[in-house]
Design an enzyme around this catalytic site. Sequence first.
Site, PDB file in Angstrom:
ATOM      1  N   HIS A 156     -22.893 122.577 -57.481  1.00 41.40           N
ATOM      2  CA  HIS A 156     -22.876 123.551 -58.565  1.00 41.40           C
ATOM      3  C   HIS A 156     -24.158 123.404 -59.378  1.00 41.40           C
ATOM      4  O   HIS A 156     -24.628 122.293 -59.610  1.00 41.40           O
ATOM      5  CB  HIS A 156     -21.647 123.296 -59.451  1.00 41.40           C
ATOM      6  CG  HIS A 156     -21.514 124.259 -60.583  1.00 41.40           C
ATOM      7  ND1 HIS A 156     -21.504 125.630 -60.384  1.00 41.40           N
ATOM      8  CD2 HIS A 156     -21.399 124.055 -61.913  1.00 41.40           C
ATOM      9  CE1 HIS A 156     -21.384 126.223 -61.573  1.00 41.40           C
ATOM     10  NE2 HIS A 156     -21.317 125.291 -62.518  1.00 41.40           N
ATOM     11  N   CYS A 164     -24.391 130.581 -59.095  1.00 41.70           N
ATOM     12  CA  CYS A 164     -24.811 129.646 -60.147  1.00 41.70           C
ATOM     13  C   CYS A 164     -26.283 129.245 -59.994  1.00 41.70           C
ATOM     14  O   CYS A 164     -26.956 128.992 -60.984  1.00 41.70           O
ATOM     15  CB  CYS A 164     -23.901 128.428 -60.195  1.00 41.70           C
ATOM     16  SG  CYS A 164     -23.706 127.589 -58.619  1.00 41.70           S
TER      17      CYS A 164
END
Length: 398
Positions: A351, A71
């Site tokens: 994230h 990510c």
Amino acid sequence: MPSIRHSYTVTVPEEPPAPAFPFIKQDARRKSPTMSRSMLVSTFVGLLINQAKNSKNAQGLVGLRNLGNTCFMNSILQCLSNTHDLRDYCLRNTHRTDLNNNCRAKAALMDEFAKLTQTIWTSASNDAISPSDFKMQIQKYAPRFVGYNQQDAQEFLRFLLDGLHNEVNRVTVKPRALVEDFEHLSEDEKGKRMWNKYLESEDSKVVDLFVGQLKSSLTCSECGFCSTVFDPFWDLSLPIAKTSGEVSLIDCLRLFTKEDVLDGNERPTCHRCKTRRKCTKKFTIQKFPKVLVLHLKRFSECRVRTSKLSTFVNFPLKELDLREFASENSVNAVYNLYAVSNHSGTSLGGHYTAYCRNPCTAEWYTYNDSRVSPMSSSQVCSSDAYVLFYECATSSRL
Ligand SMILES: [Zn+2]
């Protein structure tokens, strides 16, 4: 990092855009052997840009699959995909001309990056695409990205821009470093000469866009002699003031440019006194880049035990005025935000996502790996913001 399983669905703002250019599809391309891929793409670019401007269905709204903790990479790739000058450079295949001009055969990273950008912007569907070919190249260039560990998005950006720059550097033979004396020149002239010296060895589209120049002034506390050093910068890493409340981006910039006292073991040698003296050091921005990347130092630098600051840093989306940080009176120091790389979670696991303003429609979108969804500009500023991408207002098209 918690294992995040993303569905490969893409949310589109309104009705899904009709495949506007079916001829770009793989099978169609094979049926027209007389047209090379690059010809097809460059013909397509003009059409695409015009079409995107006139259409409610913006292109470029394509997610990137998470290959396993990637990510950080996807977030940065989406921010760069929405950097319109870099995007157009890729869509027009200008990097090929830059490569041909310096006769280098090896440009695998730039090629893959351009290919990925082209796919994002010419894809007839909004299905998420896999950046695996690109990942292969970035890990060849920077082996630290081999495997599927969580990485820092800002470090990745630095490696990527450096890699792209090296491949499309217009300078093939770097001049021998000569020590030149610029001391008799005015500060402004000195800065210009240092910048030209830098361009003699580092000159590319990437430098045109992202690199600025920082001036560091060292003043002797005894005799008042001031010596200056000029250094190029690719981004600015801004400290965040420790506070229980929120801070502003300007506060961070003021902390970064605050006068620093160098004393004790840090005492530098004063050129006039010819001995080590207590000095004050201060940064100012000598040359503002077209694209200003601001990195908020949320992670402590101590590698043993990293911690994260989740302070809310208030930053403007429009008209970030940086003239107070300029070395000289500067007119081109007002910026508009167009992308943010966000980090949620802690230093141990988190994230990355990206918020980007589409260069064709000026609408904001959230890029969360495979998923792309519209968002309100009022949500862009959050305590997850980690790397901010600003473009100079005078070069803004919006
Ligand atoms: Zn001195």
